[in-house]
Write a protein that holds these residues in place. Structure first.
Motif: not given
Length: 167
Positions: A65-81
């Motif tokens: 139920g998060f905004a698409p931008r929030t999901i993108t940012e979270a996935v970006d951070a997990m990808e970076k990690d």
């Protein structure tokens, strides 16, 4: 003697108790998981991805139920990690599938026992009958939340009454 004020106060008190429980439990679990290098929010997403095998960002948006931008940012951070990877779909290159890396699987495996132990320790203060009653009560509230959500979706509904105490 009960009046509308006492009923409203009871609703506010119940709503605040639910909110306080949610926030405190999330903060506590987040602190416990931070020792393993993952936030509870990231871990929830990683567990979802792990169970599904691979997902799209839209799957995460729908599930959490998060905004698409929030999901993108979270996935970006997990990808970076190095916890997730994005792979283009072989039939539609516009679609990216998200899956856990070996490091992501390791984090899930390290944090799952923490989540289980936390849940076991939290609910040990309740006897089996109380646990069943709590699950039934929360189940009834979830049904009501869905009903209220559907009522809000009806065309022309201008019901802005917000006396629930749950904000």
């Amino acid at each position: 003697m009960s009046n509308s004020f006492t009923l409203a106060s009871e609703n506010v008190e119940a709503g605040e108790a639910l909110r306080d429980f949610y926030l405190t439990s999330q903060r506590t679990l987040n602190r416990l998981m931070a020792a393993q290098g993952a936030s509870f929010a990231k871990t929830k997403m990683m567990i979802f991805i792990h169970r599904q095998g691979k997902v799209r960002s839209t799957d995460l948006v729908e599930a959490f139920g998060f905004a698409p931008r929030t999901i993108t940012e979270a996935v970006d951070a997990m990808e970076k990690d190095g916890l997730v990877e994005r792979v283009a779909d072989v039939t539609d290159r516009r679609v990216k599938h998200i899956s856990l890396t070996a490091a992501g699987v390791e984090v899930v495996q390290l944090t799952e026992p923490i989540r289980k132990r936390f849940t076991d320790q939290l609910f040990e203060v309740l006897d089996p009958a109380e646990k069943k009653q709590l699950a039934q009560l929360i189940g009834r509230l979830n049904v009501r939340l869905r009903e209220l959500g559907e009522e809000g979706d009806e065309p022309g509904n201008n019901n802005n009454n917000n006396d629930s105490g749950c904000t």
